[in-house]
Motif scaffolding. Structure first.
Motif, PDB file in Angstrom:
ATOM      1  N   LYS A 176     -15.346  -6.027  14.504  1.00 20.13           N
ATOM      2  CA  LYS A 176     -16.379  -6.257  15.514  1.00 20.13           C
ATOM      3  C   LYS A 176     -15.753  -6.686  16.848  1.00 20.13           C
ATOM      4  O   LYS A 176     -16.277  -6.379  17.919  1.00 20.13           O
ATOM      5  CB  LYS A 176     -17.406  -7.282  15.009  1.00 20.13           C
ATOM      6  N   HIS A 177     -14.622  -7.448  16.793  1.00 18.67           N
ATOM      7  CA  HIS A 177     -13.872  -7.738  18.022  1.00 18.67           C
ATOM      8  C   HIS A 177     -13.287  -6.444  18.603  1.00 18.67           C
ATOM      9  O   HIS A 177     -13.314  -6.228  19.820  1.00 18.67           O
ATOM     10  CB  HIS A 177     -12.721  -8.718  17.743  1.00 18.67           C
ATOM     11  N   GLY A 180     -18.224 -10.449  16.580  1.00 17.17           N
ATOM     12  CA  GLY A 180     -17.274  -9.865  17.525  1.00 17.17           C
ATOM     13  C   GLY A 180     -16.758 -10.871  18.536  1.00 17.17           C
ATOM     14  O   GLY A 180     -15.864 -10.557  19.325  1.00 17.17           O
ATOM     15  N   SER A 215     -21.768  -4.135  18.141  1.00 16.07           N
ATOM     16  CA  SER A 215     -20.800  -5.103  17.640  1.00 16.07           C
ATOM     17  C   SER A 215     -21.599  -6.188  16.912  1.00 16.07           C
ATOM     18  O   SER A 215     -22.505  -5.853  16.130  1.00 16.07           O
ATOM     19  CB  SER A 215     -19.953  -5.649  18.803  1.00 16.07           C
TER      20      SER A 215
END
Ligand SMILES: NC(=O)c1ccc[n+]([C@@H]2O[C@H](COP(=O)([O-])OP(=O)(O)OC[C@H]3O[C@@H](n4cnc5c(N)ncnc54)[C@H](O)[C@@H]3O)[C@@H](O)[C@H]2O)c1
Length: 253
Positions: free
Chosen positions: A157-158, A142, A138
């Motif tokens: 990315k989250h 994120g 990530s």
């Protein structure tokens, strides 16, 4: 050095900066490594750069289920097992204001990062040995909104953290650990491209801004990210699962 002795590993985005640096660390510790990346000369060059009999390349798009299954099929056929998956392939999205943000870039970026990590878990985990490790790359993006201009990348990315958390719970019974690694800015082409594009949009020198605001006052070297990937892949981290592992020079402290 034998932290990864006899471990069979797959690294996607393996022709890129962090993927290749991780492969070199794994190989130096006794692993066998398949590098997955898009077809093209970069993949062949990455395999050559590893200079090892224990590496192979496999051309695949991580968002294509058939190609992902073919890659995992090949690695288990060649080496008989699978211990570690590093789901690391990624694109940079686009730095653009929300009102102008291209919907196709949003969809593509979610597909590569989130669907890519999901498919790695879906098709990789059933072939893995109990006690294996899945690492999803990530980002510091994120866990925060960045400069508010890369909706696709930050969202993707989250989302990877969501994939990780579900998989960590689902696979814990088999002793398979799942973690994200969340790098801050790395001194490489991928990040330079982001900083130049973002800087032009915002009228700020993002590289200098980061070097001043990151507590460690610099970008990371790819091998510093690879060191953390090695930790999560190896038996040094056998009680570590479900974590968001920051490697960010202190950005989030
Ligand atoms: N560079 C940074 O500062 C930074 C910071 C945080 C997180 N990351 C993340 O680290 C990961 C690796 O990035 P990097 O810095 O090494 O960049 P990179 O561009 O050097 O490597 C990314 C690799 O992914 C491959 N790739 C892209 N789409 C693919 C697809 N659909 N299928 C297969 N391969 C594909 C590319 O060809 C490339 O080789 C990415 O997920 C990125 O988001 C990078």
């Amino acid at each position: 050095m034998s932290l990864m002795k006899d471990k069979v590993c797959v690294i996607s985005g393996g022709a890129g900066s962090i993927g290749l640096a991780s492969a070199k660390r794994f190989l130096a510790e006794g692993a066998r490594v398949m590098l997955i990346d898009l077809p093209g000369p970069a993949l062949d060059e990455a395999v050559k750069a590893c200079n090892s009999k224990d590496v192979m390349g496999f051309a695949a798009d991580v968002s294509d289920a058939n190609q992902v299954q073919a890659a995992f099929g090949k690695v288990t056929q060649a080496w008989g097992k699978l211990d570690v998956i590093v789901s690391n392939a990624g694109n940079a999205g686009r730095n653009s204001r929300i009102e102008d943000y291209p919907e196709d870039i949003f969809d593509l970026t979610l597909t590569i990062h989130a669907r890519g990590a999901f498919l790695a878990c879906k098709y990789g985990a059933p072939l893995m040995n109990d006690g294996g490790s899945i690492i999803i790359t990530s980002s510091v993006s994120g866990v925060r909104g960045g400069n508010g201009v890369n909706m696709a990348y930050v969202t993707a990315k989250h989302a990877q953290i969501g994939v990780m958390r579900v998989a960590a719970k689902a696979l814990a019974g088999r002793g398979i650990r799942v973690n994200t690694i969340n790098p801050g800015p790395v001194d490489n082409e991928f990040q330079t491209g982001i900083e130049v594009e973002m800087g032009a949009l915002l009228g700020v020198n993002i590289t200098e801004q980061l070097n001043q605001t990151v507590p460690l006052k610099r970008h990371a070297r790819p091998d510093e990210i690879a060191g953390a990937v090695l930790y999560l892949a190896s038996d040094l981290s056998t009680y570590v699962t479900g974590t968001v592992h920051m490697v960010d020079g202190g950005i989030m402290c």
